[in-house]
Structures are given as structure tokens and as C-alpha cells.
Design an enzyme around this catalytic site. Sequence first.
Site, short mmCIF file in Angstrom:
data_model
loop_
_atom_site.label_atom_id
_atom_site.label_comp_id
_atom_site.label_asym_id
_atom_site.label_seq_id
_atom_site.Cartn_x
_atom_site.Cartn_y
_atom_site.Cartn_z
N CYS A 65 0.85 -1.20 0.00
CA CYS A 65 0.00 0.00 0.00
C CYS A 65 0.88 1.25 0.00
CB CYS A 65 -0.92 0.01 1.22
SG CYS A 65 -1.94 1.50 1.34
N CYS A 71 -0.46 6.24 7.01
CA CYS A 71 -1.80 5.89 7.47
C CYS A 71 -1.70 4.98 8.69
CB CYS A 71 -2.56 5.18 6.34
SG CYS A 71 -4.15 4.49 6.82
N CYS A 74 -2.73 0.18 9.11
CA CYS A 74 -1.92 -1.03 9.13
C CYS A 74 -0.59 -0.75 9.82
CB CYS A 74 -1.67 -1.55 7.72
SG CYS A 74 -3.14 -2.14 6.86
N CYS A 149 -7.92 2.00 -0.82
CA CYS A 149 -7.39 1.17 0.27
C CYS A 149 -7.42 -0.28 -0.19
CB CYS A 149 -8.22 1.35 1.54
SG CYS A 149 -7.68 0.26 2.90
N GLN A 249 -18.51 -8.10 12.63
CA GLN A 249 -17.11 -8.49 12.57
C GLN A 249 -16.48 -7.85 11.34
OE1 GLN A 249 -15.49 -9.99 14.86
NE2 GLN A 249 -17.09 -10.91 16.13
N PHE A 276 -23.85 -10.98 24.81
CA PHE A 276 -23.28 -9.93 23.96
C PHE A 276 -23.52 -10.31 22.49
CE2 PHE A 276 -20.77 -10.38 27.83
CZ PHE A 276 -20.86 -9.10 28.38
N ASP A 296 -28.08 -8.56 24.76
CA ASP A 296 -27.08 -7.54 24.49
C ASP A 296 -27.66 -6.21 24.96
OD1 ASP A 296 -24.54 -7.40 22.21
OD2 ASP A 296 -25.43 -5.51 22.86
N ASP A 344 -19.25 -13.15 23.72
CA ASP A 344 -18.36 -12.43 22.79
C ASP A 344 -18.46 -10.94 23.10
OD1 ASP A 344 -16.81 -11.55 20.69
OD2 ASP A 344 -18.42 -11.73 19.21
N CYS A 370 -11.79 -10.27 21.28
CA CYS A 370 -10.94 -9.47 20.39
C CYS A 370 -9.82 -8.79 21.17
CB CYS A 370 -11.78 -8.43 19.65
SG CYS A 370 -12.62 -7.25 20.74
#
Length: 412
Positions: A65, A71, A74, A149, A249, A276, A296, A344, A370
Amino acid sequence: MIQTLTIDQLGHRGDGVSLSQGGATYVPFALPGETVEAEPVQGHPDRRKLLRVEVPSPDRVAPFCPHFGVCGGCAIQHLRDEPYRTWKRNLVIETLAQAGIDVPVDPLIDAHGAGRRRITLHARRGTHDILKVGFSATASHDIIGIDHCPILDPGLNGALEAAWALAEALTPVGKPLDIQVTATENGLDIDVRGSGPLPPKMITSLSQLAEKHKLARLTRHSELVLLRRPPVVAIGKAKVTLPPGAFLQATALGEQTLAELAMAKLGRAKQVADLFCGVGPFALRLAEKARVFACDSDAPAVTALQKAAPATSGLKPVKAEARDLFRRPLAPPELRDFDAVLFDPPRQGAQAQAAQLAASRVPLVIAVSCNATTFARDAKLLIDGGYKLERVIPVDQFKYTPHVELVAVFRK
């Protein structure tokens, strides 16, 4: 003052780490084994700015990229795939080890798939009234203007053009606009935040832009501006109409992978709680095998799930409830009828709910996370409550970043 540093290891944020100065010095975009020239970063005594790689690592590759390094999206496109996968798996292993948890960690599963299907772009007019639309710069609130992108799902084609058009119409000064874009089966779903009150004439102008760019839906602070077609996503057999700004996700393959891993561990469970639950990425798939109770704190997401479940043939009953599990976690008496519980939570984890699960007799708990750090904290609660952590499976849907998902299996 320019320094010459030897990079000893890769840090948890993807920075090169030099241990040669008597302590850790962090050099973004440097790799282990490299000799680099770097200069101090004002206000950050342990950080350096990479100026030149004198001796490159054999694992270094050219980033794909043109915005990489500027940026902030990443962190690590410059590392060969095999050592990248090892580093990312080790992020989970090391975090668990620091918490005193010894458990088998599977090889990393690549779930980037077709790419990111949701993004948040920022827009602001800055110096000389120049408009910038793009992502936040590395370690900064500056905006890096971009027109492409390469890690986005093809379903987001046109997202940047639409965001530029909306930003030009709204002319943000000072506080930036946040433009959340989600790819759906019927086109782009965009929610704009930060614009403040708008006159009717501007609302009309935004509606015209939504038509021109063939958006599925345009909302402002979740309030409808224009609906051309329902913003629908497929979840298993179900079709879900997303509420504005809904959480999904990051990649479609990531969602599918996490759900399939969870379902494979549920065995013959007949009564499952999905905590959740969001719009139902797990619940709507679990309902193909078991009766599901889902909850949730996001009431619009729960409503979307409540509408999708009965409209989908072949599912067992799904009961969904809006409930704040941080303040009112399900207590052991409420959990006693479940064969299995899946949770989750957001990045802050599920400390209160994990404590209640630890005191319960639910035989099987599947945790999806996560954030390995908050997962480790919650896992300790379950382990101290008598659960055995059998395995952890890391999943990479946020490719080229330090973020990693995981699925974990607990039994009592």
C-alpha cells in the site's frame, strides 16, 4: 541526534524493539535482526522515528500500500507472511503466559478473506481550507487523505467516493466528521456523525447525494436521511436488516470462521445462551442446532435479531432480550438450564459476567474475544471457579495490525 540501533525483537504493537540502550526502545516499521538509523521522538523518550534501514532483515518485504507508514490503519505490511503469523500467534501465547495461564494455542487462522467490510473514515477541512478524507495518521489525530485502500472488501467499492462527496457537502471545520461505511447485499450503508444540526435544504442535498451514489441507506447520527433499499447482510440462513451504525465483525470470513469454530465445540447442546449477541452472528447460526437465548445492551441490534429469527425457516426458537450485561450479568440461577454459554464481549471484556459464569454449573463455555488481555483476566475467573481451559484458537481477521481474535473452550 541520530542513533544507530540493532533491533532485537518485534513488540506487541508491531514496532521493532531495541534492547541495546539499557532499556526497550521502540522503532516503528523496523524488524528483528535489522540495523537502523533512527532519531528521537519529542515527548516520547522510549520511541524513535525510523530514518533508514542500514542492514535489512531477510524477512522484510515491500509494503503493498502506498499509504503504509503514514496511514494508521496497518502496522505491519513489511514482514513476510510466515514470521508475521508466528508473531501474531505469539501475541496470544505471551499474554496468556503473563497471566499465568498455560494452555495449548492452535496455529493462527487467516480470516482476512475478501477484506474489511466496514470502515470509519474521517473528514475535516484544515489549513488553507483543504479538505481531507481518509484514515487517522499513525500515532496522530491528523487525517491522511486517501482515494484507495487495498485491504477493503469489494463490497466497499465506491465508499471513498461517497465519503468525499458527503464531506464536501457538509464542509467539516474543527471537529472531524466520522463516516461509518458498511458493505451490505443491497449496497453501502453509511452513518455520518459529527455534523451538528442541519437545515432542511442540506438534508435534501444529502438525499440527492445518496441517490447519486446508489447508497442502500444514509443516516446521520442514526437518524434516517434516505432509504433506497434495506441494508441487509446474510448470517447463516438468515437475512438481517442492520440498524444504523451496527457492529459487525470486520470481515465476512472472520465472522463465519468464529461462528463455525464455536459451533463445532457445542456438540449436542440443546439450550444455549449467546451473551453480547449483537445482531446475531452466533445466535442465528446456533439456532440451526439448538434453542437460543440471546442478550445484548444494544437494543436496536437485539430488535434486528428478533425480526430476523422468526423470518428464517429451519431455525429453532430464539429468544432475544435487551440487557446490560456489564451492570446486570446473568446470575447462576438464570444460567442453570443452559447446556452451553457463548460470550463475545467488546474489547473491555466481560468481567462481571465471567464471575457469574464461574459460580454456575454450566458444563460448557465458549469465549470469543478481540482482546487477549481482557480475555486472560476473564479466563482466570473461570479457571478459579473450576473450569478447565482446554484450548485457544487465534483468528486473524484484522490482518496487518496487532489485533487478534480468539475462540476458547472451557469445561466444568
